[in-house]
Design a protein around this motif. Sequence first.
Motif, PDB file in Angstrom:
ATOM      1  N   GLU A 236       0.839  -1.203   0.000  1.00  0.00           N
ATOM      2  CA  GLU A 236       0.000   0.000   0.000  1.00  0.00           C
ATOM      3  C   GLU A 236       0.865   1.240   0.000  1.00  0.00           C
ATOM      4  N   ALA A 237       1.896   1.245   0.825  1.00  0.00           N
ATOM      5  CA  ALA A 237       2.784   2.406   0.889  1.00  0.00           C
ATOM      6  C   ALA A 237       3.521   2.610  -0.436  1.00  0.00           C
ATOM      7  N   LEU A 238       3.762   1.528  -1.147  1.00  0.00           N
ATOM      8  CA  LEU A 238       4.433   1.636  -2.449  1.00  0.00           C
ATOM      9  C   LEU A 238       3.476   2.111  -3.536  1.00  0.00           C
ATOM     10  N   GLY A 239       2.172   1.984  -3.271  1.00  0.00           N
ATOM     11  CA  GLY A 239       1.191   2.306  -4.300  1.00  0.00           C
ATOM     12  C   GLY A 239       1.074   1.198  -5.341  1.00  0.00           C
ATOM     13  N   LEU A 240       1.431  -0.032  -4.946  1.00  0.00           N
ATOM     14  CA  LEU A 240       1.343  -1.167  -5.866  1.00  0.00           C
ATOM     15  C   LEU A 240       0.348  -2.192  -5.320  1.00  0.00           C
ATOM     16  N   THR A 241      -0.137  -3.047  -6.226  1.00  0.00           N
ATOM     17  CA  THR A 241      -1.152  -4.031  -5.841  1.00  0.00           C
ATOM     18  C   THR A 241      -0.533  -5.418  -5.794  1.00  0.00           C
ATOM     19  N   LEU A 242      -0.910  -6.213  -4.801  1.00  0.00           N
ATOM     20  CA  LEU A 242      -0.464  -7.607  -4.782  1.00  0.00           C
ATOM     21  C   LEU A 242      -1.464  -8.420  -5.611  1.00  0.00           C
ATOM     22  N   PRO A 243      -0.958  -9.275  -6.512  1.00  0.00           N
ATOM     23  CA  PRO A 243      -1.822  -9.927  -7.500  1.00  0.00           C
ATOM     24  C   PRO A 243      -2.589 -11.127  -6.928  1.00  0.00           C
ATOM     25  N   ASP A 244      -3.430 -10.877  -5.934  1.00  0.00           N
ATOM     26  CA  ASP A 244      -4.205 -11.971  -5.361  1.00  0.00           C
ATOM     27  C   ASP A 244      -5.598 -11.452  -4.989  1.00  0.00           C
ATOM     28  N   PRO A 245      -6.614 -11.833  -5.777  1.00  0.00           N
ATOM     29  CA  PRO A 245      -7.977 -11.331  -5.514  1.00  0.00           C
ATOM     30  C   PRO A 245      -8.530 -11.821  -4.173  1.00  0.00           C
ATOM     31  N   ASP A 246      -7.948 -12.880  -3.619  1.00  0.00           N
ATOM     32  CA  ASP A 246      -8.459 -13.420  -2.348  1.00  0.00           C
ATOM     33  C   ASP A 246      -7.797 -12.804  -1.120  1.00  0.00           C
ATOM     34  N   LEU A 247      -6.891 -11.877  -1.348  1.00  0.00           N
ATOM     35  CA  LEU A 247      -6.167 -11.257  -0.235  1.00  0.00           C
ATOM     36  C   LEU A 247      -7.122 -10.344   0.542  1.00  0.00           C
ATOM     37  N   LYS A 248      -7.328 -10.670   1.810  1.00  0.00           N
ATOM     38  CA  LYS A 248      -8.335  -9.923   2.571  1.00  0.00           C
ATOM     39  C   LYS A 248      -8.048 -10.040   4.057  1.00  0.00           C
ATOM     40  N   TRP A 249      -8.209  -8.940   4.794  1.00  0.00           N
ATOM     41  CA  TRP A 249      -7.998  -8.969   6.242  1.00  0.00           C
ATOM     42  C   TRP A 249      -9.067  -9.843   6.899  1.00  0.00           C
ATOM     43  N   ASN A 250      -8.628 -10.736   7.754  1.00  0.00           N
ATOM     44  CA  ASN A 250      -9.561 -11.589   8.478  1.00  0.00           C
ATOM     45  C   ASN A 250      -9.546 -11.176   9.944  1.00  0.00           C
ATOM     46  N   GLU A 251     -10.603 -10.481  10.331  1.00  0.00           N
ATOM     47  CA  GLU A 251     -10.692  -9.903  11.672  1.00  0.00           C
ATOM     48  C   GLU A 251     -10.569 -10.998  12.741  1.00  0.00           C
ATOM     49  N   GLU A 252     -11.248 -12.094  12.494  1.00  0.00           N
ATOM     50  CA  GLU A 252     -11.283 -13.172  13.473  1.00  0.00           C
ATOM     51  C   GLU A 252      -9.901 -13.774  13.719  1.00  0.00           C
TER      52      GLU A 252
END
Length: 311
Positions: A236-252
Amino acid sequence: EDAAGQENFDRLIAEDSRIEPRDWMPEAYRKSLTRQVSQHAHSEIIGMQPEANWITRAPSLKRKAILMAKVQDEAGHGLYLYSAAETLGTPRDELNEQLLSGRAKYSSIFNYPARTWADMGAIGWLVDGAAICNQVPLCRASYGPYGRAMVRICKEESFHQRQGWEILYELSHGTPEQKQMAQDAVDRFYGPALQMFGPPDEDSPNSRQSMAWKVKRFSNDDLRQRFVDMIVPQAEALGLTLPDPDLKWNEERGHYDFGELDWDEFMSVIKGDGPMNTQRMARRIQAHEEGAWVREAAAAYARRQAEQNAP
Ligand code: FAQ
């Protein structure tokens, strides 16, 4: 079987103390460590190639000097690790022969091509980043010479990661073409970098014993998770995207979820069928052959010194 030796070994491991070269150790421990440390050394040496490929095309004198220093560091890590491996009893020539004959593995990541200058950034940020994540816990490996080698190596790896990050940062804040080049490099190196941590835990035959011996301190999947959690905010700080559509914060879980990696591709790369395996090995064999005169000269010199110093 050496009952007293085994007892001493078990005690040292239980105390979180260190096994040193002269201590008695089980043959399986010696063998497994020789495997891991020598493969690590081979990785450092083969790992010089993708970046060496860009030294002549670095975009400025300063970038060139930095890249040369980094590639030299990898050579140093390799030599350092071969020395650590040799303390377990297998001579350097034999370890080298295992690499050149294709019997020993080296890290899968180095069988991918470095296509653009941005790849120097992605390798530094992701490959050295993964290396640090994997190697910081190895500083506490139960085998003394390996753990101590790791301490020094990790210091240099963190500098390497910073230089890679800085290359990507510059590119991602440059022209649209430069930003695209940075994104493309990250797209290609992300998956293979995650695979550096090894197969999933249920397919990792060495992990259980290695953790019981306190060589490995965390499992492959735990370290991979730690790495993903670390690079998401950095991307995020680089302004680039990681190529994984399933990448998501899991609160639990308190971690990022991420998609399944291509393990068929991984298996084929470690079996020798990756995009660059043939070229990497051919280059290493060629370099070894071209260095024969240095080894011969050094041996002749050592012989003469010994003769002159003989009583
Ligand atoms: N590539 O049972 P496990 C660097 C093999 S960083 C190829 O899980 P283990 C810095 C594994 O050897 C890269 N083979 O094995 C740099 C085993 O086969 P074996 C080097 C892999 O040992 C940056 C089999 O699969 N770092 O060079 C890979 O418990 C930039 C089953 O696996 C290290 O070597 C792979 N990715 O865990 C340089 C770190 N993964 O031996 C230049 C030290 C697994 O039974 C430029 N090593 N295999 O025939 C380790 O931490 C561990 O050995 C693992 C594997 C985590 C790599």
